[in-house]
Write a protein that holds these residues in place. Sequence first.
Motif, PDB file in Angstrom:
ATOM      1  N   ASP A  73      37.724  66.490   7.494  1.00 35.02           N
ATOM      2  CA  ASP A  73      36.726  65.455   7.723  1.00 35.02           C
ATOM      3  C   ASP A  73      37.062  64.870   9.088  1.00 35.02           C
ATOM      4  OD1 ASP A  73      35.338  62.998   7.817  1.00 35.02           O
ATOM      5  OD2 ASP A  73      35.397  62.805   5.633  1.00 35.02           O
ATOM      6  N   SER A  74      36.110  64.849  10.013  1.00 39.06           N
ATOM      7  CA  SER A  74      36.460  64.497  11.399  1.00 39.06           C
ATOM      8  C   SER A  74      36.922  63.059  11.561  1.00 39.06           C
ATOM      9  CB  SER A  74      35.309  64.801  12.357  1.00 39.06           C
ATOM     10  OG  SER A  74      34.283  63.837  12.273  1.00 39.06           O
ATOM     11  N   LYS A  75      36.724  62.212  10.565  1.00 36.78           N
ATOM     12  CA  LYS A  75      37.298  60.859  10.636  1.00 36.78           C
ATOM     13  C   LYS A  75      38.824  60.926  10.683  1.00 36.78           C
ATOM     14  CE  LYS A  75      37.559  60.047   5.629  1.00 36.78           C
ATOM     15  NZ  LYS A  75      39.026  60.038   5.572  1.00 36.78           N
ATOM     16  N   ASP A  76      39.385  62.030  10.167  1.00 31.49           N
ATOM     17  CA  ASP A  76      40.833  62.192  10.127  1.00 31.49           C
ATOM     18  C   ASP A  76      41.363  63.042  11.280  1.00 31.49           C
ATOM     19  OD1 ASP A  76      41.083  60.753   7.697  1.00 31.49           O
ATOM     20  OD2 ASP A  76      40.475  62.527   6.568  1.00 31.49           O
ATOM     21  N   LEU A  77      40.545  63.240  12.303  1.00 29.03           N
ATOM     22  CA  LEU A  77      40.946  64.096  13.413  1.00 29.03           C
ATOM     23  C   LEU A  77      42.204  63.568  14.090  1.00 29.03           C
ATOM     24  CD1 LEU A  77      38.817  65.935  15.928  1.00 29.03           C
ATOM     25  CD2 LEU A  77      40.472  64.331  16.851  1.00 29.03           C
ATOM     26  N   ASP A  78      43.104  64.479  14.398  1.00 28.57           N
ATOM     27  CA  ASP A  78      44.295  64.186  15.177  1.00 28.57           C
ATOM     28  C   ASP A  78      44.093  64.781  16.559  1.00 28.57           C
ATOM     29  OD1 ASP A  78      47.028  64.638  16.330  1.00 28.57           O
ATOM     30  OD2 ASP A  78      47.637  63.717  14.434  1.00 28.57           O
ATOM     31  N   VAL A  79      44.557  64.095  17.600  1.00 30.38           N
ATOM     32  CA  VAL A  79      44.326  64.604  18.953  1.00 30.38           C
ATOM     33  C   VAL A  79      44.974  65.960  19.181  1.00 30.38           C
ATOM     34  CG1 VAL A  79      43.966  62.330  19.961  1.00 30.38           C
ATOM     35  CG2 VAL A  79      46.283  63.279  19.875  1.00 30.38           C
ATOM     36  N   ALA A  80      45.937  66.338  18.324  1.00 31.49           N
ATOM     37  CA  ALA A  80      46.519  67.677  18.444  1.00 31.49           C
ATOM     38  C   ALA A  80      45.458  68.751  18.256  1.00 31.49           C
ATOM     39  CB  ALA A  80      47.639  67.856  17.421  1.00 31.49           C
ATOM     40  N   LEU A  81      44.414  68.441  17.480  1.00 29.23           N
ATOM     41  CA  LEU A  81      43.341  69.425  17.299  1.00 29.23           C
ATOM     42  C   LEU A  81      42.586  69.659  18.599  1.00 29.23           C
ATOM     43  CD1 LEU A  81      41.763  71.310  15.458  1.00 29.23           C
ATOM     44  CD2 LEU A  81      40.356  69.371  14.742  1.00 29.23           C
TER      45      LEU A  81
END
Length: 343
Positions: A73-81
């Motif tokens: 879910d993109s709300k949980d995106l980490d900048v490592a992605l």
Amino acid sequence: MAPMTTTRSSSSPAALPRIAVLATGGTIAGSAADASQTSGYQAGVVGVDRLLAAVPALSNVARVEAEQVASIDSKDLDVALWTTLAERIAAFAARDDIDGIVVTHGTDTLEETAYALHLTVKTSKPVVMTAAMRPSSALSADGPLNLLGAVTVAGSPAARGQGVLVAFNNRIHSARDVVKTSTYAVDAFHSPEIGALGWVQDGRVEFQREVVRPHTAATPFTSAAAWPLVDVVASYAGASRTAVDAFVAAGVRGIVAAGTGNGSIHASVQAALAEARARGVAVVRASRVGSGHVMRNGAAPDDALGFVTAGSLNPYKARVLLMLALAAGVHEPAALQQVFDTY
């Protein structure tokens, strides 16, 4: 500029462009128990093969190669992605048999990912992001048509050299300009200040203007493995300095202020930011308004305080640019202001 148009019909498979589709999850890959349910679904549970199978018309516009990069879910995106995506885009773009890349993504942080990639990927090949506001299980799910549009744009010669694009609800946007503007509508993405670049419909792609600010291969930025810690604070009636002091204590390298109006900041927050700047923390003034631009030395004495203004970037995109600038070794306010004026 004159409109740039391409039209694709039923070509032989060998003549079709070859497009890589990189999936990361999101609502476009979401599912709910009831087809009438457009909220409360689970995002990122449908794999890329099922997404592609739901759009048989893709075979008329491209030869597609798919990869599941993430299922979140993109709300949980980490900048490592962002780093991972930039690396995978680079790998596909380096191949002679790939003409363009599509990234499926959640809508919540799509505009941030798009801008991060716009500044860091080093290719002139089209990179097109898309998403959906309704899960794949919903009545009138918008994901399939958005995916078809994105693949069509990625296969268009007119999309080359335009940086990272967002194809959504038939419109084509620049990653720098686009923002999410609705919590529920399928027409959720707009470029409020200057409008979309063009449109895609029924295999036809048309651009009405070009991207003019430097991007992709024309920037010095890379998607570094270590992103500097930068956070966002908001200004509002009765705001306190608590958040600023907490961020400084946590060791942030930069703070973006989501100010009112023309980036104006509550006196208590501004005082805390001035102290943070004196301690070496980069400070950028942006606006929470949604459109317009923040003028330097307009709502605050930026020269005296050592602040930087974000121009037309919203606070969250300003955070992306500040992280990249700091990672590139740009620290002083005058040099940072030049970065924000340029990109």
